[in-house]
Motif scaffolding. Sequence first.
Motif, PDB file in Angstrom:
ATOM      1  N   ASP A 130       0.995  -1.180  -0.194  1.00  0.00           N
ATOM      2  CA  ASP A 130      -0.035  -0.156  -0.119  1.00  0.00           C
ATOM      3  C   ASP A 130       0.533   1.201  -0.067  1.00  0.00           C
ATOM      4  O   ASP A 130       0.528   2.334  -0.621  1.00  0.00           O
ATOM      5  CB  ASP A 130      -1.046   0.133   1.286  1.00  0.00           C
ATOM      6  CG  ASP A 130      -2.042  -1.071   1.094  1.00  0.00           C
ATOM      7  OD1 ASP A 130      -2.833  -0.936   0.141  1.00  0.00           O
ATOM      8  OD2 ASP A 130      -1.810  -2.177   1.826  1.00  0.00           O
ATOM      9  N   LEU A 375      -4.486   4.395  -6.661  1.00  0.00           N
ATOM     10  CA  LEU A 375      -5.104   4.370  -5.418  1.00  0.00           C
ATOM     11  C   LEU A 375      -6.500   3.613  -5.396  1.00  0.00           C
ATOM     12  O   LEU A 375      -6.978   3.214  -4.215  1.00  0.00           O
ATOM     13  CB  LEU A 375      -5.577   5.803  -5.304  1.00  0.00           C
ATOM     14  CG  LEU A 375      -4.688   7.068  -4.835  1.00  0.00           C
ATOM     15  CD1 LEU A 375      -5.169   8.182  -4.824  1.00  0.00           C
ATOM     16  CD2 LEU A 375      -3.605   6.700  -3.710  1.00  0.00           C
ATOM     17  N   VAL A 378      -5.487   0.528  -3.131  1.00  0.00           N
ATOM     18  CA  VAL A 378      -5.163   0.746  -1.731  1.00  0.00           C
ATOM     19  C   VAL A 378      -6.135   0.128  -0.954  1.00  0.00           C
ATOM     20  O   VAL A 378      -7.234   0.542  -1.222  1.00  0.00           O
ATOM     21  CB  VAL A 378      -4.869   2.235  -1.490  1.00  0.00           C
ATOM     22  CG1 VAL A 378      -4.511   2.350  -0.195  1.00  0.00           C
ATOM     23  CG2 VAL A 378      -3.830   2.564  -2.309  1.00  0.00           C
ATOM     24  N   ASN A 379      -5.798  -0.497   0.229  1.00  0.00           N
ATOM     25  CA  ASN A 379      -6.708  -0.956   1.084  1.00  0.00           C
ATOM     26  C   ASN A 379      -7.210   0.126   2.217  1.00  0.00           C
ATOM     27  O   ASN A 379      -6.561   0.345   3.249  1.00  0.00           O
ATOM     28  CB  ASN A 379      -5.886  -2.027   2.309  1.00  0.00           C
ATOM     29  CG  ASN A 379      -7.033  -2.618   3.216  1.00  0.00           C
ATOM     30  OD1 ASN A 379      -8.216  -2.555   3.200  1.00  0.00           O
ATOM     31  ND2 ASN A 379      -6.317  -3.187   3.850  1.00  0.00           N
ATOM     32  N   TRP A 380      -8.167   0.861   1.867  1.00  0.00           N
ATOM     33  CA  TRP A 380      -8.803   2.099   2.577  1.00  0.00           C
ATOM     34  C   TRP A 380      -9.304   1.940   3.729  1.00  0.00           C
ATOM     35  O   TRP A 380      -9.454   2.587   4.605  1.00  0.00           O
ATOM     36  CB  TRP A 380      -9.446   2.856   1.710  1.00  0.00           C
ATOM     37  CG  TRP A 380      -8.881   3.359   0.346  1.00  0.00           C
ATOM     38  CD1 TRP A 380      -8.758   3.052  -0.825  1.00  0.00           C
ATOM     39  CD2 TRP A 380      -8.162   4.754   0.557  1.00  0.00           C
ATOM     40  NE1 TRP A 380      -8.161   3.850  -1.573  1.00  0.00           N
ATOM     41  CE2 TRP A 380      -7.643   4.859  -0.805  1.00  0.00           C
ATOM     42  CE3 TRP A 380      -7.561   5.338   1.606  1.00  0.00           C
ATOM     43  CZ2 TRP A 380      -6.610   5.862  -1.178  1.00  0.00           C
ATOM     44  CZ3 TRP A 380      -6.675   6.349   1.136  1.00  0.00           C
ATOM     45  CH2 TRP A 380      -6.113   6.376  -0.213  1.00  0.00           C
ATOM     46  N   GLU A 381      -9.754   0.310   3.755  1.00  0.00           N
ATOM     47  CA  GLU A 381     -10.346  -0.084   5.228  1.00  0.00           C
ATOM     48  C   GLU A 381      -9.520  -0.099   6.381  1.00  0.00           C
ATOM     49  O   GLU A 381      -9.838   0.153   7.504  1.00  0.00           O
ATOM     50  CB  GLU A 381     -11.083  -1.324   5.025  1.00  0.00           C
ATOM     51  CG  GLU A 381     -12.227  -1.353   3.979  1.00  0.00           C
ATOM     52  CD  GLU A 381     -12.762  -2.952   3.838  1.00  0.00           C
ATOM     53  OE1 GLU A 381     -12.309  -3.602   4.670  1.00  0.00           O
ATOM     54  OE2 GLU A 381     -13.585  -2.974   3.087  1.00  0.00           O
ATOM     55  N   LYS A 383      -6.913   1.836   8.708  1.00  0.00           N
ATOM     56  CA  LYS A 383      -6.761   3.035   9.141  1.00  0.00           C
ATOM     57  C   LYS A 383      -5.318   3.599   9.020  1.00  0.00           C
ATOM     58  O   LYS A 383      -4.805   4.568   8.687  1.00  0.00           O
ATOM     59  CB  LYS A 383      -7.099   3.412  10.688  1.00  0.00           C
ATOM     60  CG  LYS A 383      -8.763   3.110  11.032  1.00  0.00           C
ATOM     61  CD  LYS A 383      -9.143   3.615  12.353  1.00  0.00           C
ATOM     62  CE  LYS A 383     -10.822   3.589  12.283  1.00  0.00           C
ATOM     63  NZ  LYS A 383     -11.336   2.530  11.962  1.00  0.00           N
ATOM     64  N   SER A 386      -4.606   3.951   5.276  1.00  0.00           N
ATOM     65  CA  SER A 386      -5.213   5.255   4.636  1.00  0.00           C
ATOM     66  C   SER A 386      -4.546   6.472   5.070  1.00  0.00           C
ATOM     67  O   SER A 386      -4.283   7.336   4.634  1.00  0.00           O
ATOM     68  CB  SER A 386      -6.575   5.260   5.046  1.00  0.00           C
ATOM     69  OG  SER A 386      -7.033   5.129   6.538  1.00  0.00           O
ATOM     70  N   PHE A 390      -2.340   8.972   2.673  1.00  0.00           N
ATOM     71  CA  PHE A 390      -2.769  10.241   2.639  1.00  0.00           C
ATOM     72  C   PHE A 390      -1.782  11.228   2.945  1.00  0.00           C
ATOM     73  O   PHE A 390      -1.577  12.121   2.383  1.00  0.00           O
ATOM     74  CB  PHE A 390      -3.997  10.333   3.604  1.00  0.00           C
ATOM     75  CG  PHE A 390      -4.454  12.164   3.603  1.00  0.00           C
ATOM     76  CD1 PHE A 390      -5.282  12.751   2.759  1.00  0.00           C
ATOM     77  CD2 PHE A 390      -4.040  12.994   4.870  1.00  0.00           C
ATOM     78  CE1 PHE A 390      -5.482  13.876   2.903  1.00  0.00           C
ATOM     79  CE2 PHE A 390      -4.136  14.058   5.030  1.00  0.00           C
ATOM     80  CZ  PHE A 390      -5.073  14.611   4.245  1.00  0.00           C
TER      81      PHE A 390
END
Length: 445
Positions: A130, A375, A378-381, A383, A386, A390
């Motif tokens: 990621d 993007l 990316v494993n946005w789940e 925290k 993410s 970011f």
Amino acid sequence: MLDNFFNFKENGTDFKTEILAGITTFLAMAYILGVNPTMLAEGGMPVTGVFFATALSSGIACIIMGLVAKYPVGLAPGMGLNALFTYTIILEMGNSWETALAAVFVSSIVFLIITISGLREKILNIIPIDLKLGIGAGIGFFLAFLGLKNCGIIISDPSTFVTMGILLNPPTLLALTGILITLIFYIQKVPAAVFFGLLATAVLGVILTLFGYGAGDALMPTIPKQIITTNIDTSLFFGFSKGFTQLFSNIPNLIMMVFSLVFVTFFDTTGTLMTVGRQCGFVDKDGNANGIEKAFLSDAVGGIIGSICGTSTVTAYVESATGIGIGGRTGLTAIVTGILFLLSVFISPLILSLFTSSVTAAALVIVGILMVAQLNEVNWESKIVSASVFMTVIIMVLSYSISIGIAWGFLTYSLGTIAKGKYKEMGIGIWILAIIFLAYLFFGL
């Protein structure tokens, strides 16, 4: 003879298809001939010298890829790597361009050692996927910001730091029109959309100039009297030899420069070669790519050649997928691409006069769009993920530094992992990188 060497029948292709694929790949990559000199010139390098270095190193690297690895992959100074070279290593860190070239040479040697020694797989396992995706996307945002800034669409403001420029200013209006034209080509899936977008914008700029709009403005293209040239600027050849003293006078600075270059090159090259290899059918269901080590070797040698010629790191281009898309499957595709790069040396006055910052803004924005697409994976789940991605993206753009963005991303990931109580899962590699980046951010080492 060619059939025996490249195995046309075995790869499901033929001589004519390979020639057309090579031409297509060149057209898809040709924008670098205008973008790279413009970008590296901001670091104090002569435009004509960078053009020659770009064309020559790209041509040689493509031919090596075709002969050694037999992959239909074109190589040229990498987008993102040239931004790292100019805006971070030269302008932000305060190094001379000679020192930056020396760093490219050293990093290419390191990349070559990594390739030969078989360390590639081990290094791939150290860095969380990621973070790799976030860094690639961050560079995409950074390139787009550069394009918008250089053409005047985005300008500085004493109150808000940045704001929108005057869009009716002729060079800015030309750039905006070029971005829209290229975006339409891209959405319509026109082959070599970026190149044809640049060409259309350049022609429009010439027409505007002839009708008196922006006449005399250095940002507007003009038709050169001498289109074919025999005056080749070789002033950058072996220019890196003058930068070794400064490079090795500050070891922490050396480590940061070389690490940043190797890091970006390594993952950019890995992603590109695996992508095009899969498209060619060279990658099996287990993810093993036939002959990819030779492709990595060719890429590493290309980086060394680029530093010798006088340009930022040369690497494999994902735009090679355009040639592969029409049937290119062997090294002949790459060789044809390389020959066309070499021939472009002789029309440098035409290319340099047409591909100004107003024209090349579109290429930077569209390439940025392509890179930001990472993007999606990316494993946005998570925290931790993410937050790390970011911080990587926003700091990279706002600090105007790729290496600072990478540092913030790694430190955020490390802090988040420790806070989650999973510090035992980090591995020694992440700990070492976190310490290096901590020293870099807080102590300027």
